[in-house]
Design a protein around this motif. Structure first.
Motif, PDB file in Angstrom:
ATOM      1  N   GLU A  66     -13.740  12.248  93.834  1.00  0.00           N
ATOM      2  CA  GLU A  66     -14.729  11.229  94.235  1.00  0.00           C
ATOM      3  C   GLU A  66     -15.670  10.991  93.067  1.00  0.00           C
ATOM      4  O   GLU A  66     -16.378  11.903  92.626  1.00  0.00           O
TER       5      GLU A  66
ATOM      6  N   ASN B  27     -16.854   2.031 100.233  1.00  0.00           N
ATOM      7  CA  ASN B  27     -17.241   0.966 101.167  1.00  0.00           C
ATOM      8  C   ASN B  27     -17.103   1.422 102.607  1.00  0.00           C
ATOM      9  O   ASN B  27     -17.745   0.876 103.503  1.00  0.00           O
ATOM     10  N   THR B  28     -16.240   2.387 102.824  1.00  0.00           N
ATOM     11  CA  THR B  28     -16.005   2.860 104.185  1.00  0.00           C
ATOM     12  C   THR B  28     -17.315   3.270 104.850  1.00  0.00           C
ATOM     13  O   THR B  28     -17.560   2.957 106.019  1.00  0.00           O
TER      14      THR B  28
ATOM     15  N   ASN C 206     -17.127   1.046  93.040  1.00  0.00           N
ATOM     16  CA  ASN C 206     -15.806   0.395  92.971  1.00  0.00           C
ATOM     17  C   ASN C 206     -15.786  -0.623  91.832  1.00  0.00           C
ATOM     18  O   ASN C 206     -16.000  -1.818  92.037  1.00  0.00           O
TER      19      ASN C 206
ATOM     20  N   LEU D 261      -9.957  -1.748 107.042  1.00  0.00           N
ATOM     21  CA  LEU D 261      -9.847  -0.323 107.382  1.00  0.00           C
ATOM     22  C   LEU D 261      -8.463  -0.014 107.940  1.00  0.00           C
ATOM     23  O   LEU D 261      -7.898   1.056 107.673  1.00  0.00           O
TER      24      LEU D 261
HETATM   25  C1  LIG Z   1     -20.830  -3.759 104.543  1.00  0.00           C
HETATM   26  C2  LIG Z   1     -19.344  -3.657 104.808  1.00  0.00           C
HETATM   27  C3  LIG Z   1     -18.863  -3.761 106.113  1.00  0.00           C
HETATM   28  C4  LIG Z   1     -17.486  -3.677 106.353  1.00  0.00           C
HETATM   29  N1  LIG Z   1     -17.032  -3.658 107.647  1.00  0.00           N
HETATM   30  C5  LIG Z   1     -15.707  -3.493 107.886  1.00  0.00           C
HETATM   31  C6  LIG Z   1     -15.227  -3.332 109.212  1.00  0.00           C
HETATM   32  O1  LIG Z   1     -15.987  -3.248 110.191  1.00  0.00           O
HETATM   33  N2  LIG Z   1     -13.870  -3.221 109.385  1.00  0.00           N
HETATM   34  C7  LIG Z   1     -13.011  -3.250 108.336  1.00  0.00           C
HETATM   35  O2  LIG Z   1     -11.802  -3.175 108.539  1.00  0.00           O
HETATM   36  N3  LIG Z   1     -13.456  -3.346 107.073  1.00  0.00           N
HETATM   37  C8  LIG Z   1     -14.773  -3.447 106.821  1.00  0.00           C
HETATM   38  N4  LIG Z   1     -15.224  -3.503 105.542  1.00  0.00           N
HETATM   39  C9  LIG Z   1     -14.231  -3.387 104.459  1.00  0.00           C
HETATM   40  C10 LIG Z   1     -13.833  -1.928 104.342  1.00  0.00           C
HETATM   41  O3  LIG Z   1     -14.986  -1.150 104.183  1.00  0.00           O
HETATM   42  C11 LIG Z   1     -12.898  -1.716 103.183  1.00  0.00           C
HETATM   43  O4  LIG Z   1     -11.766  -2.544 103.335  1.00  0.00           O
HETATM   44  C12 LIG Z   1     -12.433  -0.266 103.160  1.00  0.00           C
HETATM   45  O5  LIG Z   1     -13.511   0.617 103.269  1.00  0.00           O
HETATM   46  C13 LIG Z   1     -11.689   0.006 101.888  1.00  0.00           C
HETATM   47  O6  LIG Z   1     -11.308   1.350 101.887  1.00  0.00           O
HETATM   48  P1  LIG Z   1     -10.811   2.025 100.567  1.00  0.00           P
HETATM   49  O7  LIG Z   1     -10.592   3.450 100.918  1.00  0.00           O
HETATM   50  O8  LIG Z   1      -9.737   1.245  99.937  1.00  0.00           O
HETATM   51  O9  LIG Z   1     -12.069   1.891  99.561  1.00  0.00           O
HETATM   52  P2  LIG Z   1     -13.507   2.527  99.638  1.00  0.00           P
HETATM   53  O10 LIG Z   1     -13.871   2.936 101.004  1.00  0.00           O
HETATM   54  O11 LIG Z   1     -14.426   1.583  98.945  1.00  0.00           O
HETATM   55  O12 LIG Z   1     -13.368   3.854  98.758  1.00  0.00           O
HETATM   56  C14 LIG Z   1     -13.158   3.799  97.371  1.00  0.00           C
HETATM   57  C15 LIG Z   1     -13.461   5.170  96.816  1.00  0.00           C
HETATM   58  O13 LIG Z   1     -13.026   5.275  95.458  1.00  0.00           O
HETATM   59  C16 LIG Z   1     -14.039   5.932  94.714  1.00  0.00           C
HETATM   60  N5  LIG Z   1     -13.809   5.617  93.310  1.00  0.00           N
HETATM   61  C17 LIG Z   1     -13.911   4.453  92.654  1.00  0.00           C
HETATM   62  N6  LIG Z   1     -13.543   4.597  91.375  1.00  0.00           N
HETATM   63  C18 LIG Z   1     -13.171   5.893  91.209  1.00  0.00           C
HETATM   64  C19 LIG Z   1     -12.694   6.672  90.114  1.00  0.00           C
HETATM   65  N7  LIG Z   1     -12.512   6.143  88.897  1.00  0.00           N
HETATM   66  N8  LIG Z   1     -12.427   7.978  90.312  1.00  0.00           N
HETATM   67  C20 LIG Z   1     -12.640   8.551  91.531  1.00  0.00           C
HETATM   68  N9  LIG Z   1     -13.096   7.861  92.600  1.00  0.00           N
HETATM   69  C21 LIG Z   1     -13.344   6.551  92.436  1.00  0.00           C
HETATM   70  C22 LIG Z   1     -15.317   5.408  95.338  1.00  0.00           C
HETATM   71  O14 LIG Z   1     -16.427   6.186  94.999  1.00  0.00           O
HETATM   72  C23 LIG Z   1     -14.940   5.517  96.819  1.00  0.00           C
HETATM   73  O15 LIG Z   1     -15.091   6.824  97.291  1.00  0.00           O
HETATM   74  C24 LIG Z   1     -16.586  -3.530 105.270  1.00  0.00           C
HETATM   75  C25 LIG Z   1     -17.072  -3.394 103.977  1.00  0.00           C
HETATM   76  C26 LIG Z   1     -18.439  -3.438 103.751  1.00  0.00           C
HETATM   77  C27 LIG Z   1     -18.946  -3.247 102.336  1.00  0.00           C
END
Ligand SMILES: Cc1cc2nc3c(=O)[nH]c(=O)nc-3n(C[C@H](O)[C@H](O)[C@H](O)COP(=O)(O)OP(=O)(O)OC[C@H]3O[C@@H](n4cnc5c(N)ncnc54)[C@H](O)[C@@H]3O)c2cc1C
Length: 489
Positions: free
Chosen positions: A34, A44-45, A242, A472
Motif C-alpha cells: 500500500e 478510492n474504496t 492513484n 466496486l
Molecule cells: C467519492 C467516491 C464514491 C464512490 N462510490 C462508489 C460506489 O458507491 N459504488 C461503486 O461501485 N463505486 C464507487 N466509487 C468508485 C470506486 O470507489 C472505485 O471504482 C473502486 O474503489 C476502485 O477500486 P480499486 O481497488 O481498483 O482502486 P482503489 O480503491 O482506488 O485502490 C487503489 C489502491 O492502490 C494504491 N496504490 C496506488 N499506487 C500504488 C503504488 N505505486 N504502489 C502501491 N499501492 C499503490 C492506493 O493507495 C490504493 O490503496 C466511488 C469513488 C469515489 C472516489
C-alpha cells in the motif's frame, strides 16, 4: 524461493479481493503493498458509497446478503424489482453507447451475484443502500433496480472489513510502500516488484504479481495528457495516491493499453469541495438530485437535460460536462416542492436561498438576468402530467431547444435554493487489457506470465459513462479472479 507466492499492489477493494482470494485458493504467503501510510489507506474504496450493482432474479435473492433487511427497512422486498443479467447488460450497453467490452461485461455481470455472496462469506457485511438508491414514496421505498445493496457503513466500512479479512488470513500488509517497477526473468515472466518506502528502494520477489493500484485520476499531468483540458483543474473525489503508477509499470514492460483513455467517471460535487477527497466527508460532497431541478451555467443557460434518465445513469458523465462549462462550475436550482427529495448529502453544504427566483439569481455568482430568463422560459415550457420520482414519468418540457425529458415541474414554490457545483473526478477508464483469467496481455496479444490486474486498472468496461455501483463490483469480480489465478501461477 520467492519472498511471496503472490504480491498484490494496492489496498482498495480490488486488491483486497485479490489477496483474500489468493489465500483462499492456496497461496501460502501473500503480501499487499500500500503506497499510502496506514492512516490514509484503502484507496478510492474508502471514499466510496459502497454501492454494489449486481444481477439477481428476485428480491428474495438479496436476503442471504442482508438477512435482517426487512427489520432494517420494513417493506423492503415490496420495492425491489428483478434485475436479471440481461437487464444489467442493457444498462451497461446503453450508458457506454454499446462500447463496453463484451467478454469482460459477460464476466462482470455473469459473476456478479456469485461474487457478492463470496464477499459476504469473507466477512463483508451489507445493508440496504437507503440514502443512495431508495426513493421514498409514502411509507415505502422504491429501489433503483440492481443498485440496492451496499457494504455496511459504505466505503469506510467496506475498506475496514477488507483489511480485517486480509489480516485474519495472514496477509502481510506493507504501508507506505510504493511499487515502482516490475521485475522480469529472461523469459519475460514477472518475478517481483521494485518498491520504494521510507528507507529507499528494494526488491520483493514473488511467483505472481497482481496490480490493483487504481487509475491516474490523481495525476494532473496524466489527466492533461490523456483527458485534455480542463481536466488538470479537476478536484479529485477520492485518494491522492492513484497517480497511474500501476499503469505506468505495466506499460513499461509491454502491457497492452485498452479502453477509453480519454474517458473518466466524474460527478457533480459541491463547488467548495476540497482538492482531494476528505476522509470523513467521503462521497458526501456529491450533488445528485439535479433530475428534480434546473441546472444552469455561469451565463445563466441550461446545458444538460436534467431529466434524461435516473441519476445513477447520468451522474458519472455530468461531472465532466459541468467541468467543461465556462469556469468549470454550474448551479442547481430547486423549489420547495422537491426539497424532501434532495439526497441527504445536500445537508453537508449551505445553499443560497430566497423567496423569489429574482432574489435568488441576484445572489448567485452568475449572469442573474439571463438565468431568470432561462428559468421563466423553463417554467412556461413545463407540460402537464403527474410527477413521479420513482419512474421515468415523461413529464417533459415542450418547445425548448434543450428539453428536460422527465420530472419537469415548474419552479414556483418558495423558498428556492441554489447549489453551486463543479465536476469532481472519480476514476479513469483507460487501463490494460486482461483476459478472462484477469491476466495482463502484452502488445502482441499474448498473456504476460505472472502478471494480473483488477479494479480501475482493467480497461474496456466503461466508456463515456457508467452505471452507478459497477466500479466496486468490477473490482471484486476481477480481483477475486486475479487472486485465484495468481495463486495457481
Ligand atoms: C467519492 C467516491 C464514491 C464512490 N462510490 C462508489 C460506489 O458507491 N459504488 C461503486 O461501485 N463505486 C464507487 N466509487 C468508485 C470506486 O470507489 C472505485 O471504482 C473502486 O474503489 C476502485 O477500486 P480499486 O481497488 O481498483 O482502486 P482503489 O480503491 O482506488 O485502490 C487503489 C489502491 O492502490 C494504491 N496504490 C496506488 N499506487 C500504488 C503504488 N505505486 N504502489 C502501491 N499501492 C499503490 C492506493 O493507495 C490504493 O490503496 C466511488 C469513488 C469515489 C472516489
Amino acid at each position: 524461493m520467492a519472498d511471496y507466492d503472490v504480491v498484490v499492489v494496492g489496498a482498495g477493494n480490488a486488491a483486497m479481493a485479490a489477496a483474500v482470494s489468493a489465500r483462499e485458493q492456496g497461496a501460502g504467503r501473500v503480501a499487499i503493498l500500500e503506497k499510502a501510510p496506514r492512516d490514509l489507506r484503502g484507496g478510492n474504496t474508502h471514499y466510496s458509497g459502497g454501492l454494489l450493482r449486481f444481477a439477481y432474479e428476485r428480491g428474495e435473492d438479496l436476503l442471504p446478503l442482508v438477512p435482517d433487511v426487512e427489520q432494517q427497512v420494513p417493506g423492503f422486498l415490496a420495492g425491489v424489482e428483478s434485475y436479471p443479467p440481461r437487464r444489467f447488460r442493457a444498462d451497461l450497453d446503453r450508458v457506454t453507447e454499446g462500447r463496453t467490452d463484451p467478454e469482460l461485461a459477460d464476466i462482470l455481470i455473469g459473476r456478479s451475484y456469485d461474487t457478492v455472496q463470496w464477499m459476504a462469506r469473507q466477512g463483508i457485511a451489507m445493508e440496504a443502500a437507503v440514502s443512495l438508491s431508495g426513493v421514498r414514496v409514502g411509507a415505502t421505498i422504491k429501489w433503483s433496480p440492481g443498485a440496492v445493496i451496499r457494504a455496511r457503513h459504505e466505503g469506510v466500512g467496506l475498506s475496514a472489513m477488507w483489511f480485517k479479512a486480509a489480516q485474519e488470513r495472514g496477509v502481510d500488509i506493507r504501508y507506505g510502500t510504493s511499487a515502482t517497477r516490475l521485475v522480469q526473468d529472461p523469459r519475460g515472466r514477472v518475478t517481483g516488484v521494485v518498491t520504494r518506502d521510507g528507507d529507499g528502494f528494494s526488491e520483493i520477489s514473488a511467483r505472481a504479481v497482481v496490480l490493483g493500484c487504481g487509475g491516474f485520476e490523481a495525476n494532473p499531468e496524466w489527466r492533461a495528457r490523456y483527458l485534455g483540458r480542463p481536466w488538470d483543474h479537476a478536484k479529485v473525489r477520492g485518494t491522492r495516491y492513484n497517480t497511474g503508477d500501476g499503469l505506468r509499470i505495466a506499460l513499461e514492460i509491454g502491457a497492452l493499453p485498452c479502453g477509453q483513455w480519454t474517458g473518466c467517471h466524474s460527478t457533480p460535487i459541491d463547488a467548495q469541495a476540497p482538492a482531494h477527497g476528505d476522509r470523513t466527508l467521503t462521497d458526501k460532497t456529491n450533488r445528485l438530485s439535479y433530475p428534480f431541478g434546473v441546472l444552469v451555467d455561469v451565463h445563466g443557460r441550461r446545458f444538460f437535460d436534467e431529466g434524461e434518465d435516473f441519476q445513477l445513469y447520468t451522474y458519472a458523465k455530468l461531472g465532466g460536462i459541468i467541468l467543461n462549462q465556462p469556469r468549470g462550475i454550474a448551479v442547481q436550482i430547486f423549489d420547495a416542492k422537491v426539497a424532501g427529495l434532495l439526497e441527504g448529502r445536500y445537508r453537508t453544504g449551505t445553499p443560497v436561498t430566497a423567496d423569489s427566483l429574482k432574489a435568488l439569481v441576484e445572489q448567485l455568482p452568475i449572469d442573474g438576468a439571463r438565468c431568470l430568463e432561462t428559468l421563466e422560459a423553463y417554467n412556461a415550457a413545463v407540460g402537464s402530467g403527474t410527477f413521479d420520482p420513482t419512474v421515468r414519468d415523461g413529464l417533459r418540457t415542450t418547445g425548448l431547444a434543450l428539453p428536460k425529458s422527465n420530472w419537469a415541474q415548474p419552479l414556483d414554490t418558495p423558498p428556492f435554493t441554489a447549489w453551486p457545483v463543479t465536476g469532481g473526478i472519480t476514476f479513469t477508464f483507460g487501463g490494460v487489457k486482461v483476459d478472462e483469467r484477469a491476466q495482463v496481455q502484452n502488445t502482441s496479444w499474448m498473456p504476460i506470465p505472472g502478471l494480473y490486474a483488477c479494479g480501475e486498472m482493467v480497461g474496456g468496461l466503461f466508456h463515456s459513462n457508467y452505471p452507478g455501483g459497477t466500479g466496486l463490483m468490477s473490482g471484486a469480480v476481477f480481483g477475486r479472479i486475479a487472486g485465484a489465478n495468481a495463486a495457481g501461477a
